[in-house]
Design a protein around this motif. Structure first.
Motif, short mmCIF file in Angstrom:
data_model
loop_
_atom_site.label_atom_id
_atom_site.label_comp_id
_atom_site.label_asym_id
_atom_site.label_seq_id
_atom_site.Cartn_x
_atom_site.Cartn_y
_atom_site.Cartn_z
N VAL A 82 54.08 74.76 103.65
CA VAL A 82 55.33 74.68 102.88
C VAL A 82 55.28 75.65 101.70
CG1 VAL A 82 54.79 72.78 101.28
CG2 VAL A 82 57.12 73.08 102.10
N PHE A 85 56.02 79.04 103.07
CA PHE A 85 57.45 79.15 103.37
C PHE A 85 58.26 79.34 102.09
CE2 PHE A 85 61.47 76.70 103.53
CZ PHE A 85 62.19 77.54 104.37
N LEU A 86 57.99 78.52 101.09
CA LEU A 86 58.78 78.58 99.85
C LEU A 86 58.58 79.91 99.12
CD1 LEU A 86 58.31 74.93 98.56
CD2 LEU A 86 60.45 75.98 99.36
N VAL A 113 57.12 71.81 107.30
CA VAL A 113 57.78 72.37 106.11
C VAL A 113 59.04 71.58 105.74
CG1 VAL A 113 56.84 74.67 106.53
CG2 VAL A 113 59.16 74.13 107.35
N SER A 114 59.43 70.63 106.58
CA SER A 114 60.59 69.79 106.25
C SER A 114 60.10 68.65 105.36
CB SER A 114 61.23 69.24 107.53
OG SER A 114 61.69 70.29 108.34
N GLN A 115 60.18 68.86 104.07
CA GLN A 115 59.63 67.89 103.13
C GLN A 115 60.68 67.52 102.08
OE1 GLN A 115 55.76 68.62 101.51
NE2 GLN A 115 55.02 69.69 103.32
N ARG A 118 61.02 69.08 98.48
CA ARG A 118 60.49 70.45 98.49
C ARG A 118 61.48 71.40 99.17
NH1 ARG A 118 54.95 70.50 98.22
NH2 ARG A 118 55.09 72.68 97.60
N THR A 119 61.88 71.03 100.37
CA THR A 119 62.78 71.93 101.11
C THR A 119 64.14 71.31 101.38
OG1 THR A 119 61.68 71.21 103.15
CG2 THR A 119 60.95 73.30 102.20
N PHE A 120 64.27 70.01 101.15
CA PHE A 120 65.59 69.38 101.23
C PHE A 120 65.57 68.09 100.44
CE2 PHE A 120 65.31 65.65 104.07
CZ PHE A 120 64.04 65.81 104.58
N GLY A 129 69.82 71.28 101.62
CA GLY A 129 68.66 72.15 101.56
C GLY A 129 68.31 72.54 100.14
N ALA A 131 65.95 75.17 99.74
CA ALA A 131 65.26 76.45 99.88
C ALA A 131 66.26 77.58 100.17
CB ALA A 131 64.20 76.37 100.98
N LYS A 134 67.17 82.51 100.80
CA LYS A 134 66.27 83.31 101.63
C LYS A 134 67.07 84.03 102.71
CE LYS A 134 62.52 79.95 101.19
NZ LYS A 134 61.80 80.65 100.13
#
Ligand SMILES: Cc1cc2nc3c(=O)[nH]c(=O)nc-3n(C[C@H](O)[C@H](O)[C@H](O)COP(=O)(O)O)c2cc1C
Length: 145
Positions: A82, A85-86, A113-115, A118-120, A129, A131, A134
């Motif tokens: 993650v 990704f971030l 990475v779906s957390q 963190r990402t959503f 979302g 993130a 990007k």
């Protein structure tokens, strides 16, 4: 300096079409944006394991439970993925079609990475979302074309 993360998930090695596509896309991006820092993740080689009781540890609230050694190891895997990704501004993702869906390796990465937080996040209007901003380019290949 912008960061680009190239991800391949094809299991077909040098015969892969999506790998050719991601390589060409990244080469084009580099030519147009020479200052880009490129990192690479090959999910067919470094495949995160599927979500399990051990790897779901990142869903627990901090301090909610003592994590086992296995959960801590799996959390470290999820955290590395993650964070990678971030940190990326641009993602080039090779996504072949296998049995009418993405490869299981790519799904395993998405699960890591779906957390939440963190990402959503969840809102009254549904998931949102976290993130954004990007550039994501999906190199899709199917049917051998
Ligand atoms: C296990 C497997 C399942 C596949 N399933 C489909 C499919 O459901 N539909 C399709 O159009 N092509 C299917 N194909 C063909 C692939 O989409 C095609 O070979 C594509 O080039 C795969 O991307 P890659 O070369 O980057 O691995 C399948 C190929 C494999 C190896």
């Amino acid at each position: 300096m912008a960061k680009l993360l190239q991800i391949d998930s094809s299991i077909l090695g040098t015969n892969s079409v999506s790998r050719q596509l991601t390589a060409q896309i990244v080469a084009s991006w580099r030519a147009a944006h020479p200052a880009t820092e490129v990192s690479y993740l090959d999910l067919a080689v470094n495949t995160p394991s599927h979500l399990s009781a051990e790897s779901l540890g990142f869903c627990l609230p901090a301090g909610a439970a003592d994590l086992s050694d296995a959960q801590q190891r799996e959390n470290a895997v999820s955290e590395a993925l993650v964070s990678q990704f971030l940190a990326a501004d641009v993602l080039v993702i090779g996504a072949p079609l296998y049995n009418f869906f993405i490869p299981t390796q790519l799904k395993a990465w998405i699960d890591r990475v779906s957390q939440v937080g963190r990402t959503f996040k969840y809102t009254e209007k549904g998931p949102v979302g976290l993130a954004g901003g990007k550039t994501i380019i999906v190199a899709s290949a199917r049917g051998g074309v």
